[in-house]
Design a protein around this motif. Structure first.
Motif, PDB file in Angstrom:
ATOM      1  N   GLU A   1      -7.261   8.953   2.576  1.00 46.32           N
ATOM      2  CA  GLU A   1      -6.618   8.378   1.378  1.00 46.32           C
ATOM      3  C   GLU A   1      -5.177   7.956   1.652  1.00 46.32           C
ATOM      4  O   GLU A   1      -4.419   7.646   0.733  1.00 46.32           O
ATOM      5  N   SER A   2      -4.789   7.985   2.924  1.00 49.76           N
ATOM      6  CA  SER A   2      -3.389   7.686   3.248  1.00 49.76           C
ATOM      7  C   SER A   2      -3.097   6.191   3.168  1.00 49.76           C
ATOM      8  O   SER A   2      -3.986   5.354   3.312  1.00 49.76           O
TER       9      SER A   2
ATOM     10  N   VAL B   1       0.848  -1.191   0.000  1.00 48.65           N
ATOM     11  CA  VAL B   1       0.000   0.000   0.000  1.00 48.65           C
ATOM     12  C   VAL B   1       0.884   1.242   0.000  1.00 48.65           C
ATOM     13  O   VAL B   1       1.721   1.420   0.890  1.00 48.65           O
ATOM     14  N   GLY B   2       0.709   2.099  -1.030  1.00 54.64           N
ATOM     15  CA  GLY B   2       1.508   3.330  -1.072  1.00 54.64           C
ATOM     16  C   GLY B   2       1.594   3.882  -2.480  1.00 54.64           C
ATOM     17  O   GLY B   2       0.698   3.659  -3.310  1.00 54.64           O
ATOM     18  N   ASP B   3       2.699   4.584  -2.735  1.00 57.55           N
ATOM     19  CA  ASP B   3       2.918   5.239  -4.021  1.00 57.55           C
ATOM     20  C   ASP B   3       2.998   4.202  -5.147  1.00 57.55           C
ATOM     21  O   ASP B   3       3.925   3.379  -5.191  1.00 57.55           O
ATOM     22  N   GLU B   4       2.032   4.256  -6.074  1.00 59.74           N
ATOM     23  CA  GLU B   4       1.900   3.177  -7.053  1.00 59.74           C
ATOM     24  C   GLU B   4       3.112   3.044  -7.970  1.00 59.74           C
ATOM     25  O   GLU B   4       3.597   1.927  -8.209  1.00 59.74           O
TER      26      GLU B   4
ATOM     27  N   VAL C   1       0.263  10.361   2.505  1.00 56.86           N
ATOM     28  CA  VAL C   1       1.024   9.713   3.574  1.00 56.86           C
ATOM     29  C   VAL C   1       0.784  10.467   4.882  1.00 56.86           C
ATOM     30  O   VAL C   1       0.771  11.697   4.880  1.00 56.86           O
ATOM     31  N   ILE C   2       0.574   9.741   5.972  1.00 55.73           N
ATOM     32  CA  ILE C   2       0.521  10.376   7.293  1.00 55.73           C
ATOM     33  C   ILE C   2       1.952  10.755   7.673  1.00 55.73           C
ATOM     34  O   ILE C   2       2.833   9.892   7.666  1.00 55.73           O
TER      35      ILE C   2
END
Lengths: 320, 320
Positions: free
Chosen positions: A85-86, A40-43, A69-70
């Motif tokens: 959306e984080s 889960v994160g930056d695609e 991102v938190i």
């Protein structure tokens, strides 16, 4: 042969960046052939990394793109209000939606605790979840909780922590009847503050293998398997150990550091216990090796269905 | 050439017995030609030991026979009620009567704090004395207080501890404008409990070099010279360090232990600051080398007249 297992990994929010988290993911996948990771994160960052992996590794991953991102500086409130959306929130929601059996994040601790409680909910009848971590000890590890989720605690909360810690010692580390101590500044009756006196009285009547007060110098001894404290005292003890470990390591050769068991990566991964699902907090500074240990802890706890065991333990406590 | 100085040493009450304490006395006398020790305890044991010493050492001693010993298990109340003839009480009274300029004891901490407060009195205007100890740090030492005299503290007490710690860092360790931190579980404003918030506000307005909250992993760093906490948190941090140090040392060769600065004897000697006279608590398990360090700290503080400096610092704080 263990059953397949799927874990949601928040690859953002750690100090060393997503690349390091993804290296940790690769290491965990190599070590556990039945592991599937939901990254889960930056695609684009994730897809680039996956393109470099051998197919037998990359086929055990899937990607959940996250737009934000938190930050380490965000308050728990900020995280709840603005974090929809984080990567952290989406990883936790994947567990709620049963797309994964556990979640691992190296992000902001306060945000992880608040978001996990909000999304995944606390076990019925339990007052508060707690952060639990293993620390090195003469007889393997000592389980410490709470190490930071609850600054101030009641005696009932400490009692519930004792039950949860005892269950984790059995489940994660196969200790049969874990010796449980209550962290205090002396072992004599009457030491410390009132909440500790009250918790000591309750624990003496419990069915746990309660050994009484213990002092912080016993944390690393074979005297005790589980040490219970409020999140303030537990956090002080844990960070003192971390700081002293770094201080000593800075004065020693890397070889001596390894021999002395000063590598904190082997104990990376704090369990947020007391939720209806498994959530693991990896250290913000975790490298690939450390993160793979946290993922392993998530696998162990999810496979054992730790939340159900804790729910049963809490129900039993309250029926007494 | 330093002036002659006389220190009362309670040779009873330590874990290793009077013989070890007397060996520490000999070491201190060998190292400091102007030191005179008033040896308080079992007379025959002391006289036997003195008979074995060279005359240039034994002539700098005198003997104060004591009929009883405060046990490690005695409560502070027991010590006050039944300890009138104890070595600890007589050593403290020798300081009050100016037969000695400072007192050193390896006995029961609670008894030492209670008896010292009762006999020697707290400095005017100061709320509570505190136990202060140096710990190893990247830039030499960090001064920690309170490490166990006051389980719970008000913000005003913590502020006074900050003043005292700052004076000790200057007096004992020649730090010019000591950086003072307040021990907390995070550095962000709003972390920890209310007393810490309040103390943080007071300290920000003070004339101290206050750097704000610090976390326990900073204790051993160069970030800070003095770390202030209540006696509960400070005791947890100190004993975690001691326990972890022993754990690491048990896994290393003695040579590596020395290199890593893991020998706690060099930092033995907690100062009971805030009294009208100098009192040093040596570790219960102190050997001769460790005890000689504690005696040295007593010499430094007595020669500098630390109590007068603290009295001036507290008076200045209260005039602000």
């Amino acid at each position: 042969m263990p059953a397949p297992i799927k874990i949601a990994l928040d690859v953002m929010g750690a100090d060393l960046g997503p690349r390091s988290a993804l290296e940790g993911a690769r290491l965990a996948l190599e070590n556990a052939p039945k592991l599937h990771l939901l990254l889960v994160g930056d695609e684009s960052e994730i897809r680039l990394f996956l393109s470099e992996l051998p197919i037998d590794i990359s086929e055990r991953t899937s990607v959940l793109p996250a737009a934000t991102v938190i930050a380490m500086t965000d308050s728990p409130k900020d995280a709840l209000r603005n974090g929809a959306e984080s990567s952290m929130r989406l990883a936790i929601e994947a567990v709620k939606d049963t797309r994964a059996q556990a979640c691992v994040s190296s992000g902001n601790t306060g945000a992880l605790v608040a978001t996990s409680k909000y999304v995944l909910k606390t076990i019925d009848g339990l007052r508060r979840p707690a952060l639990l971590t293993p620390i090195p000890a003469a007889n393997g590890v000592t389980i410490m909780l709470d190490v930071g989720a609850n600054t101030q605690c009641t005696a009932s909360m400490l009692t519930e922590f004792a039950v949860m810690g005892s269950i984790v010692a059995s489940t994660d580390y196969s200790v049969e009847t874990p010796a449980v101590g209550l962290l205090n500044i002396g072992v004599e009756a009457g030491k410390g503050h009132e909440v500790l006196q009250e918790a000591d009285n309750i624990l003496r009547e419990s069915s746990l293998n309660y050994i009484g007060f213990c002092e912080a110098n016993q944390l690393f001894s074979a005297d005790v398997d589980v040490v219970v404290s409020d999140g303030f005292a537990g956090n002080i003890a844990l960070k003192t150990m971390e700081g002293f470990s770094r201080y000593i390591a800075s004065r020693m050769s890397p070889e001596a550091t390894g021999v002395a068991g000063l590598d904190p990566r082997a104990h990376n991964g704090a369990s947020l216990v007391g939720l209806r699902h498994v959530v693991i907090k990896s250290h913000g500074g975790a490298d690939a090796v450390a993160l793979s240990h946290a993922i392993n802890t998530a696998m162990v706890e999810a496979r054992a269905d730790l939340p159900s065991k804790i729910a049963a333990g809490i129900a039993k406590l309250q029926s007494q």
